[in-house]
Design a protein around this motif. Structure first.
Motif, PDB file in Angstrom:
ATOM      1  N   UNK A 135      43.386  16.061  40.221  1.00  0.00           N
ATOM      2  CA  UNK A 135      43.184  16.880  41.418  1.00  0.00           C
ATOM      3  C   UNK A 135      42.893  18.472  41.072  1.00  0.00           C
ATOM      4  N   UNK A 136      43.381  18.741  39.766  1.00  0.00           N
ATOM      5  CA  UNK A 136      43.237  19.975  39.492  1.00  0.00           C
ATOM      6  C   UNK A 136      42.151  20.223  38.311  1.00  0.00           C
ATOM      7  N   UNK A 137      41.339  19.416  38.252  1.00  0.00           N
ATOM      8  CA  UNK A 137      40.225  19.479  37.299  1.00  0.00           C
ATOM      9  C   UNK A 137      39.581  20.894  37.381  1.00  0.00           C
ATOM     10  N   UNK A 138      39.356  21.457  36.343  1.00  0.00           N
ATOM     11  CA  UNK A 138      38.726  22.928  36.278  1.00  0.00           C
ATOM     12  C   UNK A 138      39.757  24.030  36.477  1.00  0.00           C
ATOM     13  N   UNK A 139      40.904  23.882  36.791  1.00  0.00           N
ATOM     14  CA  UNK A 139      42.000  24.884  37.072  1.00  0.00           C
ATOM     15  C   UNK A 139      41.815  25.761  35.886  1.00  0.00           C
ATOM     16  N   UNK A 140      41.940  27.060  36.073  1.00  0.00           N
ATOM     17  CA  UNK A 140      42.094  28.153  35.028  1.00  0.00           C
ATOM     18  C   UNK A 140      42.844  29.124  35.556  1.00  0.00           C
ATOM     19  N   UNK A 141      43.696  29.765  34.937  1.00  0.00           N
ATOM     20  CA  UNK A 141      44.780  30.906  35.356  1.00  0.00           C
ATOM     21  C   UNK A 141      43.878  32.328  35.754  1.00  0.00           C
TER      22      UNK A 141
ATOM     23  N   UNK B 131      42.463  39.295  41.314  1.00  0.00           N
ATOM     24  CA  UNK B 131      41.496  39.910  40.436  1.00  0.00           C
ATOM     25  C   UNK B 131      42.415  41.120  39.999  1.00  0.00           C
ATOM     26  N   UNK B 132      42.415  41.237  38.502  1.00  0.00           N
ATOM     27  CA  UNK B 132      42.876  42.436  37.854  1.00  0.00           C
ATOM     28  C   UNK B 132      44.252  42.037  37.236  1.00  0.00           C
ATOM     29  N   UNK B 133      45.015  40.570  37.789  1.00  0.00           N
ATOM     30  CA  UNK B 133      46.048  40.138  37.235  1.00  0.00           C
ATOM     31  C   UNK B 133      46.120  40.028  35.720  1.00  0.00           C
ATOM     32  N   UNK B 134      47.174  40.607  34.951  1.00  0.00           N
ATOM     33  CA  UNK B 134      46.839  40.636  33.418  1.00  0.00           C
ATOM     34  C   UNK B 134      47.791  39.491  32.754  1.00  0.00           C
ATOM     35  N   UNK B 135      47.290  38.410  32.594  1.00  0.00           N
ATOM     36  CA  UNK B 135      47.780  37.044  31.770  1.00  0.00           C
ATOM     37  C   UNK B 135      48.092  37.161  30.459  1.00  0.00           C
ATOM     38  N   UNK B 136      49.252  37.455  30.282  1.00  0.00           N
ATOM     39  CA  UNK B 136      49.759  37.793  28.736  1.00  0.00           C
ATOM     40  C   UNK B 136      49.527  36.439  27.835  1.00  0.00           C
TER      41      UNK B 136
ATOM     42  N   UNK C  50      52.440  33.603  31.544  1.00  0.00           N
ATOM     43  CA  UNK C  50      53.310  34.970  31.669  1.00  0.00           C
ATOM     44  C   UNK C  50      52.408  35.904  32.027  1.00  0.00           C
ATOM     45  N   UNK C  51      52.928  36.692  33.244  1.00  0.00           N
ATOM     46  CA  UNK C  51      51.919  37.863  33.756  1.00  0.00           C
ATOM     47  C   UNK C  51      52.519  39.072  33.356  1.00  0.00           C
ATOM     48  N   UNK C  52      52.167  39.865  32.772  1.00  0.00           N
ATOM     49  CA  UNK C  52      52.394  41.233  32.261  1.00  0.00           C
ATOM     50  C   UNK C  52      52.753  42.437  33.486  1.00  0.00           C
ATOM     51  N   UNK C  53      53.585  43.136  33.160  1.00  0.00           N
ATOM     52  CA  UNK C  53      54.173  44.158  34.001  1.00  0.00           C
ATOM     53  C   UNK C  53      52.887  45.047  34.368  1.00  0.00           C
TER      54      UNK C  53
ATOM     55  N   UNK D  34      45.999  45.982  27.951  1.00  0.00           N
ATOM     56  CA  UNK D  34      44.636  45.627  28.310  1.00  0.00           C
ATOM     57  C   UNK D  34      44.857  44.560  29.708  1.00  0.00           C
ATOM     58  N   UNK D  35      43.972  43.915  30.620  1.00  0.00           N
ATOM     59  CA  UNK D  35      43.933  43.328  31.459  1.00  0.00           C
ATOM     60  C   UNK D  35      44.090  41.746  31.092  1.00  0.00           C
ATOM     61  N   UNK D  36      43.950  41.437  29.966  1.00  0.00           N
ATOM     62  CA  UNK D  36      43.834  40.125  29.641  1.00  0.00           C
ATOM     63  C   UNK D  36      44.469  39.873  28.024  1.00  0.00           C
ATOM     64  N   UNK D  37      45.344  39.224  27.390  1.00  0.00           N
ATOM     65  CA  UNK D  37      45.637  39.268  26.302  1.00  0.00           C
ATOM     66  C   UNK D  37      46.550  37.924  25.890  1.00  0.00           C
TER      67      UNK D  37
END
Length: 222
Positions: free
Chosen positions: A154-160, A166-171, A188-191, A196-199
């Motif tokens: 039931x979580x097929x296609x899930x992506x962080x 919007x704008x959340x920095x996924x480290x 892990x979500x950056x401070x 950069x926004x995504x790394x």
């Protein structure tokens, strides 16, 4: 200010969780890992979106982590019936589990008063798990998010990146084959205001997990 890792605190929470959860038939090893991570990151606000009927060891582990980090463990449930079931399950645990706060309500209402979440655990079998992730009011110093049962259909296609505001920095993200093959997806979500926004680059950490039943040792790069 950022989340700072403490291996000593992580080890203490891990060991206490192993001791506390060894008698549970539902024991899977996920609870020890999540407890160690929450305590190791010194999480002051640990939030769990509980699924009715879900085994209780994860809650025990997170409550232990909150104690070691001198923080709060809050469990959100969708309705009063779920609250009663959760409270009874925790009450059946008779060796002095640390106190857990229980909040009743749908995702938006339940998360409204929980500001500065450092560590969030959701079960992907909850119908509103994606909404819980999106409306979570994360700490400006960063956060760690964990999705249990991440490999279920039931979580097929899930992506962080699509699930979070919007704008959340996924480290960094990692999908671990834990929980009897159901999967544990961690981000892990950056401070705020740094980098950069995504790394997905940067120094890695190794987390050692020893299965309490088999004695097997697993190393996860994080």
């Amino acid at each position: 200010m950022k989340l700072v890792w403490s291996p000593e605190t992580a080890s203490k929470a891990y060991i206490d969780t192993v001791k506390s959860c060894r008698s549970f038939k539902e024991h899977s090893g996920v609870e020890e890992l999540l407890s160690a991570m929450a305590a190791g990151w010194n999480a002051k606000l640990i939030v769990q979106a509980w699924l009715r009927g879900e085994p209780i060891p994860t809650s025990i582990g997170l409550a232990i982590a909150a104690r070691h980090a001198c923080g709060r463990h809050v469990c959100i449930v969708p309705d009063e019936q779920s609250r009663q079931e959760y409270v009874e399950a925790v009450r059946a645990y008779a060796d002095g589990s640390p106190a857990t706060e229980v909040v009743v309500g749908e995702a938006e209402a339940a998360m409204e008063g929980l500001v500065g979440v450092d560590f969030l655990v959701v079960d992907c079998e909850r119908g509103d798990f994606a909404r819980v992730l999106r409306v979570a009011r994360l700490s400006p110093r960063g956060a760690v998010l964990a999705c249990k049962n991440a490999c279920k259909g039931n979580v097929s296609g899930f992506g962080w990146h699509g699930a979070l505001e919007s704008g959340t920095r996924v480290v960094r993200t990692v999908l671990l084959p834990m929980g009897k093959g159901s999967g544990l997806d961690i981000a892990h979500i950056g401070s705020k205001g740094t980098g950069p926004p995504v790394s997905r680059k940067g120094p890695s950490r190794w987390i050692k997990h020893i299965d309490a039943r088999s004695g097997e040792e697993h190393l996860f790069r994080w």
